[in-house]
Design a protein around this motif. Sequence first.
Motif, mmCIF file in Angstrom:
data_model
loop_
_atom_site.group_PDB
_atom_site.id
_atom_site.type_symbol
_atom_site.label_atom_id
_atom_site.label_comp_id
_atom_site.label_asym_id
_atom_site.label_seq_id
_atom_site.Cartn_x
_atom_site.Cartn_y
_atom_site.Cartn_z
ATOM 1 N N UNK A 44 97.132 -74.783 2.573
ATOM 2 C CA UNK A 44 98.082 -73.800 1.107
ATOM 3 C C UNK A 44 97.359 -73.916 0.319
ATOM 4 N N UNK A 45 96.441 -74.795 -0.571
ATOM 5 C CA UNK A 45 95.750 -74.827 -1.395
ATOM 6 C C UNK A 45 94.711 -74.144 -1.249
ATOM 7 N N UNK A 46 94.291 -74.377 -0.214
ATOM 8 C CA UNK A 46 92.291 -73.402 0.268
ATOM 9 C C UNK A 46 93.094 -72.840 0.690
ATOM 10 N N UNK A 47 93.546 -71.567 0.958
ATOM 11 C CA UNK A 47 94.886 -70.148 0.972
ATOM 12 C C UNK A 47 94.877 -70.486 -0.238
ATOM 13 N N UNK A 48 94.906 -70.378 -1.278
ATOM 14 C CA UNK A 48 94.999 -69.984 -2.837
ATOM 15 C C UNK A 48 94.716 -70.200 -3.563
ATOM 16 N N UNK A 49 93.184 -71.440 -3.255
ATOM 17 C CA UNK A 49 91.840 -71.245 -3.629
ATOM 18 C C UNK A 49 90.761 -69.714 -3.237
ATOM 19 N N UNK A 50 90.792 -69.429 -1.625
ATOM 20 C CA UNK A 50 90.741 -68.414 -1.430
ATOM 21 C C UNK A 50 91.852 -66.938 -2.066
ATOM 22 N N UNK A 51 92.745 -67.171 -1.786
ATOM 23 C CA UNK A 51 93.029 -65.873 -2.703
ATOM 24 C C UNK A 51 92.890 -65.799 -4.440
ATOM 25 N N UNK A 52 92.691 -66.651 -4.624
ATOM 26 C CA UNK A 52 92.552 -66.209 -6.310
ATOM 27 C C UNK A 52 90.469 -66.464 -6.234
ATOM 28 N N UNK A 53 90.409 -66.277 -5.202
ATOM 29 C CA UNK A 53 88.344 -66.135 -4.932
ATOM 30 C C UNK A 53 88.403 -64.185 -4.893
ATOM 31 N N UNK A 54 89.437 -64.122 -4.152
ATOM 32 C CA UNK A 54 89.526 -62.551 -3.762
ATOM 33 C C UNK A 54 89.330 -62.160 -4.755
ATOM 34 N N UNK A 55 91.273 -62.737 -5.440
ATOM 35 C CA UNK A 55 91.218 -61.738 -6.649
ATOM 36 C C UNK A 55 89.994 -61.226 -7.384
ATOM 37 N N UNK A 56 89.410 -62.417 -7.701
ATOM 38 C CA UNK A 56 88.421 -62.881 -8.558
ATOM 39 C C UNK A 56 87.018 -61.981 -8.263
ATOM 40 N N UNK A 57 87.034 -61.703 -6.791
ATOM 41 C CA UNK A 57 86.281 -60.543 -6.451
ATOM 42 C C UNK A 57 86.267 -59.000 -6.685
ATOM 43 N N UNK A 58 87.199 -58.735 -6.239
ATOM 44 C CA UNK A 58 88.524 -57.318 -6.627
ATOM 45 C C UNK A 58 88.196 -57.391 -7.982
ATOM 46 N N UNK A 59 88.626 -57.403 -8.943
ATOM 47 C CA UNK A 59 88.560 -57.758 -10.515
ATOM 48 C C UNK A 59 86.856 -57.353 -10.374
ATOM 49 N N UNK A 60 85.829 -57.972 -9.883
ATOM 50 C CA UNK A 60 84.431 -57.905 -10.256
ATOM 51 C C UNK A 60 83.882 -56.037 -10.059
ATOM 52 N N UNK A 61 83.231 -55.362 -10.694
ATOM 53 C CA UNK A 61 82.525 -54.277 -10.271
ATOM 54 C C UNK A 61 82.457 -53.973 -9.273
ATOM 55 N N UNK A 62 82.190 -53.030 -7.696
ATOM 56 C CA UNK A 62 81.454 -52.581 -6.691
ATOM 57 C C UNK A 62 79.842 -53.548 -7.483
ATOM 58 N N UNK A 63 79.202 -54.476 -5.855
ATOM 59 C CA UNK A 63 77.611 -54.697 -6.281
ATOM 60 C C UNK A 63 76.724 -53.558 -5.416
ATOM 61 N N UNK A 64 78.009 -53.089 -4.532
ATOM 62 C CA UNK A 64 76.631 -51.876 -3.795
ATOM 63 C C UNK A 64 76.839 -50.643 -4.973
ATOM 64 N N UNK A 65 77.327 -50.409 -6.035
ATOM 65 C CA UNK A 65 77.818 -49.058 -6.569
ATOM 66 C C UNK A 65 76.603 -49.792 -7.691
#
Length: 606
Positions: free
Chosen positions: A254-275
Amino acid sequence: MSKRQTTGNISPSQLRNLTSNVSALRVGKEATISKGRKSMAVTSMSEKPLGLGLLDRRSSAFSTKSSGPKQDPRPLNDKNFLNGCVKTVLGYLTTHNYPVPVTPKTLQSPTGKDFAMMVQFLFLQIDPSFKISGKIEDEVPVFFKRLNYPFPISKSALFAVGSPHTWPAVLASLAWLVELLNYMDRTAREGIFSGAFDRDKEGKATEEFLNYVMIGYSSFMQGNDLHCKALDDDLERKFREKTSVVEDRCERVRKANAQILEEISRLRSLPDPVDQAVHRRQEEASDKEKFERLITGLQSSQKHLQQKLQEKQFDLQARRQQLEAAAATAEQLRTRVASQALSREDVQRLLLDRDKQREVLDTERRRVSDLERRVYDQNVQISLSLTDLENRCQVHNAWASRLKLAPASAKRAEGVNYEITVNRAATTPQELCGVDLKTQLKPALERLIHRYRRKAAELARDLQSCKEQLTAQGDRNADKAEETKNAQNDITQLEGMLNAAKEQVEERVRRMASQAGELRELADRLSGASNSRGEEVAQRQTRAQAEYEQTVKEATQEVAQLSQLMMTAMKMMYTHKEAVAAELRSAAVAVRDIYKEAARVPVPSV
């Protein structure tokens, strides 16, 4: 107290059956226990850990009836959900070396062969020794059932696997299987639940449980409840330890999932690297193009400046030679002056000559400075003029390309090179433009302009002829319209005449009918008269009947003649109308063709 009856030697297969139906054995063997004796085993289901409920002597865990197959709550008819399933399965297949190329279109409506290959590939990821021994329609539901897939998969859905009404459920099951495989890969990579699918540990746990059942059953048959209680406590302790370990692992997960979800949210908030990468690539390409143009211009300028430097060096060498010659002449003059006897007047005259020469020298120096400045300004003006010429040549080349005049192999070029490229290092007009403008480019353009002007004049004449034809056709259409209007007026008059004739004939028929009725009444009245007048009445009746029939015949013939005349007039009118309509249609088609041809003719530019 007598010992309980035993069931004899128990084979391993019977022990395995005991694990699946322990409660039934307990119920059966309680019948052999003496009445009144109570068991010391824990009977509260809430106090037992998971799995100990199988040891209850009167368990009802196996008496619950199923309420039917579960209904799938997923939105199988939602297009976005199905696209997500397609993306999940496609991502797994492409990242795990699927041997056959697969596209989203394949997963939206696969064939039976594609489905069989995908299913076999996914099953092999779980069980590398898996082989399809029978039909795919029989193997797939069994395999999913062994994996505890919560929803049933019908065989009829697998017979027509790509049909729109059965494929969404099958696609959802494949997406579920891919999610399970992704979870297995993740846990195997991170070391979480590494023993969840370990067959050796699973076999060891099964062996321990079978030993527990065998020893507990033996102690129960011997009446040793204390030993049974100790076995239950030991098994409960083991289960509690395993439960705590599993809970600790779950907490870490659960802790790992929470960290992964936080990392996913952080990465989604960043601009698209492809663009960002595409934007940077476009900027770098634009900068590269600018630098290439700058380098080309600098190289041309460098060549031009090198040529100027060589010219200046030649001028400097010539000036040095002139200076050396002037110095030699001055030395000769000094020698001559030194050998001459000068008077006071000669010295004054020489000093005046020296001042004049200095003034001439200053004037020449200023003139040289002015010339150098003018040369520099001329060079700058030439550079600007060359830049403007390059821009104009680019516009010329663009228009030549649009008009299909460039390159030389273009449709309208006729082998002539209309492209102009500026050479900054050129020394002649031909080298500057890369093409001879007077003898090659200008005559070709004049020939092209003359040809297109001649063609435009021909098209203008054709357009004028078409307009004249259109005007003549309009006049003919007006005449035909007038004729049609006159024919319609004639038809109207004929219809009025026909209606009047019909009314006259009908009026005559009504009068004849009235007279016939009167004659019949008269005949009826006279039928009862004396016999002396009977013959006269019969003759009058016969004459009246003959006259009536003759009148009816004449009226019928007249009506037939009028009908025939009316039909002939109608036919003539219809034929004339069809002819006029045909003429109008052909005229309309001709007018449309003329307008289309006129629209296709380009307007000649002056």
